[in-house]
Design an enzyme around this catalytic site. Structure first.
Site, mmCIF file in Angstrom:
data_model
loop_
_atom_site.group_PDB
_atom_site.id
_atom_site.type_symbol
_atom_site.label_atom_id
_atom_site.label_comp_id
_atom_site.label_asym_id
_atom_site.label_seq_id
_atom_site.Cartn_x
_atom_site.Cartn_y
_atom_site.Cartn_z
ATOM 1 N N HIS A 1 0.870 -1.176 0.000
ATOM 2 C CA HIS A 1 0.000 0.000 0.000
ATOM 3 C C HIS A 1 0.912 1.233 0.000
ATOM 4 O O HIS A 1 2.008 1.194 0.561
ATOM 5 C CB HIS A 1 -0.842 -0.041 1.280
ATOM 6 N N GLN B 1 -4.546 -5.269 6.993
ATOM 7 C CA GLN B 1 -5.553 -6.167 6.423
ATOM 8 C C GLN B 1 -5.597 -7.526 7.118
ATOM 9 O O GLN B 1 -6.364 -8.394 6.692
ATOM 10 C CB GLN B 1 -5.291 -6.362 4.914
ATOM 11 N N ASP C 1 3.020 -4.428 8.025
ATOM 12 C CA ASP C 1 1.785 -3.667 7.854
ATOM 13 C C ASP C 1 0.640 -4.668 7.923
ATOM 14 O O ASP C 1 0.376 -5.397 6.968
ATOM 15 C CB ASP C 1 1.834 -2.950 6.504
ATOM 16 N N CYS D 1 -4.662 2.433 -3.778
ATOM 17 C CA CYS D 1 -3.427 2.887 -3.119
ATOM 18 C C CYS D 1 -2.304 1.864 -3.289
ATOM 19 O O CYS D 1 -1.467 1.705 -2.397
ATOM 20 C CB CYS D 1 -3.655 3.176 -1.631
ATOM 21 N N LYS E 1 -10.623 -0.271 10.009
ATOM 22 C CA LYS E 1 -10.818 -1.477 9.203
ATOM 23 C C LYS E 1 -11.224 -2.670 10.065
ATOM 24 O O LYS E 1 -11.388 -3.776 9.554
ATOM 25 C CB LYS E 1 -9.531 -1.826 8.435
HETATM 26 C C1 LIG Z 1 -2.360 -2.922 3.579
HETATM 27 C C2 LIG Z 1 -2.725 -1.531 3.984
HETATM 28 N N1 LIG Z 1 -1.782 -0.746 4.535
HETATM 29 C C3 LIG Z 1 -2.052 0.507 4.923
HETATM 30 C C4 LIG Z 1 -3.296 1.033 4.793
HETATM 31 C C5 LIG Z 1 -3.515 2.433 5.246
HETATM 32 O O1 LIG Z 1 -4.396 2.469 6.344
HETATM 33 P P1 LIG Z 1 -4.808 3.896 6.928
HETATM 34 O O2 LIG Z 1 -5.351 4.627 5.741
HETATM 35 O O3 LIG Z 1 -5.844 3.614 7.929
HETATM 36 O O4 LIG Z 1 -3.575 4.519 7.473
HETATM 37 C C6 LIG Z 1 -4.316 0.256 4.217
HETATM 38 C C7 LIG Z 1 -5.682 0.777 4.003
HETATM 39 O O5 LIG Z 1 -5.974 1.843 3.515
HETATM 40 C C8 LIG Z 1 -4.013 -1.039 3.812
HETATM 41 O O6 LIG Z 1 -4.941 -1.812 3.254
#
Ligand SMILES: Cc1ncc(COP(=O)(O)O)c(C=O)c1O
Ligand SMILES: Cc1ncc(COP(=O)(O)O)c(C=O)c1O
Lengths: 163, 427, 427, 163
Positions: free
Chosen positions: C140, C220, C217, C383, C243
């Site tokens: 991401h 998910q 990270d 993203c 999430k």
């Molecule tokens: C794998 C992953 N990493 C990071 C993020 C970023 O999360 P956030 O926007 O809540 O910081 C997301 C979702 O948007 C994600 O799916």
């Protein structure tokens, strides 16, 4: 005012007004300065150890404390309790006291172990004040640990001598 | 009294569910800790609930109806906030999690420019050896530590205005302090301890003369409707939602669009980008450049509801009411023996936060007695340790007023202090 | 089907008020965008309301009863979150505003160590010329851009794992990629696009061999109860509240206490300090060292309610149900002509996010048709632009499943895609 | 499907299927590449200006567009509308179109000005798609501004000559 009087017991008020063993004395084995970051309360505390039948014991605790009634009284009670005890006895008392503080008013404090410190039992129902009550104790623990490790470094290393 | 009647405080109090609460068993809550965090009106709480129950979705990313609704609610909140502070354009409003983050954003963006980010456009922000950043001794830690960390990283030098014994900025050395080496002047609009309102326009004029940027920590002034960014004189203004009837978890950085455009990004992540390759990325225009990842969406929407609420009540009426409470409090407190007010003792160029010491009673002990009577105040250094040192006190007790407070609550404070003096035998 | 009955989805759906909504006029909402943000159960919404209506106060600072209650709620939430991920100690849980901030926190802390912060203790974190940071092509943007910015600031070199055509990490060059110069390996536990679950333990073992830190990270994976930090193998784990049935505005960084202790602070401000002088400051022990200013208090409390909710439903049952939905979806989607699934086509080592392309229909157009039928999916690059480039597609459509989804909703998706093919004349 | 058909009108579907003036042609005065950061859609667009009675006018717009039906159709409609107009006429059309997109379905689009672009009116009720519809127009505006400023730099400076 029921709650208030269970916190500010007569014993506490007395210790806060006339703290025992207060002031900074020489000589000492270790000195520490601890602060309470929320209110800026601070304590400077010195520990002097002695030898009691081959075991380290507390010869003196002297301190200078800037703080609320609870922190002042607690330091006074603490000093009076630990002076004269072996370090290991004193540590037990200290653990007992920390346990009491985190008991949310539910513990039955043991007066035989804690002496005047039982008067601080009410603090455990006021989470924001627990740090006040622990300030002096944490300083003592820290100073004692330092004094002990100094002693170890100074002491002739028995193991090594045997080699 | 006039103000109290003109504001209809009784009606306002009905909007705040928590004010019906009893504390310590039987005591009605007397909440005098709004400078710490304000209470929330039903209108704001309901907005949060409605968002989660009917419109919750991620924003700017989704092509479905919920996504459209959530995006409109979030961007609509940006417009509301912009209007509340008189911003020319909602793109000047960057959402953060609190004002502390807003200030760190600026400090890190400057640090990143110094490390080469942002290219030629960011040249103006770059710090060089010998550059100076000026703050004041009355700042909240959140407007001290970020600058200390920036100076540590860049070698810039931190300098500061002192305070006078009556709790005003000591401006006597202003021209020396703000000089050709000064790159940033960061200061509070209103002190969270003293209530002092600082002469931003004058200081900004001097700072702009030497080409420095002016950041104003308006955490304690925006909640009272005291900020119009068109006239304040600052280049950057930060404030925080939870002190202005909004939810926790949301803050704001305002800056002119051209300045935001030259600032390198701070947090990297989703939504702040234009294109991403593995090797490098390009960034969205402001404000989105500074909004990485999923933002505090419901919180921003809640802050929009809070500005609506404050605007509906009327910031003029709120200010008049607070001035009235303050006057009453200063008078009544002055009548207590052994009580020393920190900061201006007259209700002139000062807001409704009153800090004081009471001889022979530690603030923790005093606030404990007050709490026992239902009166909630703050005790300690209020995240302004250097200020307390400068005033020669270790800690203080602070009462702070907001639109929902009453004369009777001020009286309860005064009674409580007298009671504490009896309890501890100091009067 | 077994899983659907074992979970009692009908009862669970009653917990989520938004699932009763109609969209685009008459259409019942079919929410298949939970990987973007999840919906919130009444239990979480009520917790927020209750906090604001009864316990709202600032934390760690106030000596009054509301302050005590708010502090206990906030610190209690930390314990709940720690328990949910199997942390040894709640002091290992740092609250942030989202996972993007959590990752930036680590990157900036390393950058600050490199600039000299943290003294000898932070030596291990310091980057030197030639040091390498390894990420993957399936990250991401929030796990790409922070590292690009860090490399830009420090001169470290960014490298990455590629992806295989079937959407797994290409580990063939792992031993070359992760080498003696590697200082950080940062990767997703589960891809938000492909659903792929990466072999963290293996990669971490290699990384630890060469002395690198591993950041995962887990945005998910934590929502599906897939993370036990004791066995995952990572040194640092980030995830995000919105999430996982929690509110917006709250995220988490987990790390072992000794690692947190050596990391220099990131944001400076109130509450993260030990003592503050104008000249310098000292900092609180973790986790508070990383929690500057007024935190997202209600949001943390809400996240605690969310982990309670997920734990009460049972993460095992949730996983079984999602696997069941995924199997059904993969089968049904495979039957649509011109539809290409990105990532593993079998429900093995993959979670419930399914991205796909449909020949001749742009994802925006497809999702628009789905939206018209009440089916909410995400269209675009989610993203993860570099991943889309690597797979040779410009954008994709993603359906993602969570505990409240049903087989009927998967069928609605499939019907909608067929309808779109008719509408655009491609089938 | 009422809503859907108000978005994907027949005219739009026709433009999307067979975009007018598509492809990149030479010579050109300016070329730009614009992307839509949410979906990765992109357009590369070239503008050629000419002189029309002393006023700059649009000689040609050529483009290569990767995107959804809306963005493709919008680029096609735009190119067909602006080619042949003076730059200032075309800018007026462009402003009218931007206004229509932000009208939330409430505007009465003027077919005399907007021609086939009125068929895109439905987009204004889908905020997430407005960027798709504007992509080509914004690229054209940007490219035209660049082409104009090049011309200014190349042109003999009338004022200076008088000095
Ligand atoms: C794998 C992953 N990493 C990071 C993020 C970023 O999360 P956030 O926007 O809540 O910081 C997301 C979702 O948007 C994600 O799916
Ligand atoms: C003047 C001032 N600045 C900064 C802050 C920090 O605000 P926050 O904790 O919301 O970041 C506060 C309040 O805590 C404040 O009163």
């Amino acid at each position: 005012m029921m709650q208030l009087e269970s916190l500010y017991t007569e014993i506490i008020m007395e210790h806060a007004a006339r703290p025992l063993h207060a002031g900074l004395r020489e000589p000492f084995d270790a000195e520490v300065r601890h602060v309470n970051p929320t209110c800026g309360d601070e304590v400077t505390l010195r520990v002097t150890l002695k030898d009691a039948d081959g075991e380290p014991a507390v010869a003196d605790v002297s301190y200078d404390s800037l703080g609320c009634s609870i922190s002042k009284a607690s330091a006074s009670v603490m000093a009076d309790l630990v002076i004269g005890k072996t370090v290991s006895e004193a540590m037990t008392v200290s653990e007992e006291f920390v346990g009491l503080m985190h008991s949310r008013g539910e513990a039955e404090p043991d007066e035989d172990v804690l002496g005047d410190a039982v008067a601080l039992a009410g603090v455990s129902r006021f989470p924001a004040r627990i740090k006040c009550a622990l300030l002096g104790w944490m300083a003592w623990k820290d100073a004692t640990a330092r004094a002990l490790s100094e002693r170890e470094m100074d002491a002739p290393d028995a193991d090594r001598e045997q080699l | 009294m006039t103000a109290e009647t003109s504001l209809d405080v009784a009606r306002i109090r009905k909007d705040f569910p928590i004010l019906d609460r009893n504390v310590r068993g039987e005591r009605p809550l007397v909440y005098l800790d709004s400078a710490n965090t304000s209470q929330k009106p039903r209108q704001v709480i309901d907005t949060l609930t409605d968002f989660y129950e009917r419109h919750n979705a991620n924003i700017h990313r989704a092509t479905h109806e919920l996504g459209e609704e959530a995006t409109q609610a979030y961007e609509g909140a940006r417009i509301k906030v912009a209007t509340f502070i008189g911003a020319a354009d909602e793109a000047e409003v960057v959402f953060t999690k609190n004002v502390s983050e807003a200030i760190n954003l600026v400090a890190y963006s400057i640090g990143n420019a110094t490390a080469g980010a942002g290219g030629a456009d960011s040249g103006r922000l770059r710090l060089a050896e010998g550059d100076e950043i000026v703050i004041t001794e009355m700042e909240h830690h959140s407007n001290i530590v970020p600058w200390q960390l920036l100076c540590e990283r860049t070698g810039a030098r931190l300098r500061w205005f002192g305070v006078t014994p009556d709790g005003r900025l000591d401006l006597s050395r202003a021209d020396e302090l703000i000089n050709a080496r000064t790159r940033v002047v960061a200061l509070a609009h209103q002190s969270n301890v003293l209530g002092t309102i600082n002469p931003i326009a004058d200081i900004a004029a001097r700072a702009h003369e030497v080409g420095a940027l002016v950041l104003v920590d308006a955490a304690q002034s925006v909640p009272h409707g005291l900020v119009d960014v068109r006239t304040l004189g600052a280049d950057l203004v930060g404030f925080t939602g939870h002190k202005m009837c909004g939810p926790t978890g949301i803050g704001v950085l305002w800056a002119r669009r051209d300045l935001l455009a030259t600032m390198p990004p701070f947090l990297g992540g989703g939504e702040m980008i234009e294109t991403v390759w593995m090797e490098r990325s390009t960034f969205a225009p402001p404000p989105h450049k500074f909004e990485a990842g999923t933002m505090p969406i419901a919180e921003a929407v809640g802050l929009g509801a809070a500005t609506d609420y404050l605007a509906d009540v009327g910031v003029g009426a709120i200010q008049a009411h607070e001035r009235d409470l303050l006057r009453h409090a200063l008078e009544a407190l002055a009548g207590i023996g052994g009580l020393r007010i920190l900061g201006p003792a007259e209700p002139v160029q000062r807001g409704g936060a009153v800090s004081f010491t009471v001889e022979g009673i530690h603030p923790h002990d005093l606030s404990q007695v007050l709490d026992d009577r239902g009166v909630a105040v703050r005790a300690g250094h209020h995240c302004a340790w250097p200020l307390h040192r400068a005033l020669g006190v270790q800690a203080s007790t602070r009462a702070s007023f907001y639109l929902y407070n009453t004369h009777a609550e001020v009286d309860a404070l005064v009674d409580g202090i007298r009671q504490a003096q009896k309890f501890f035998g100091t009067a």
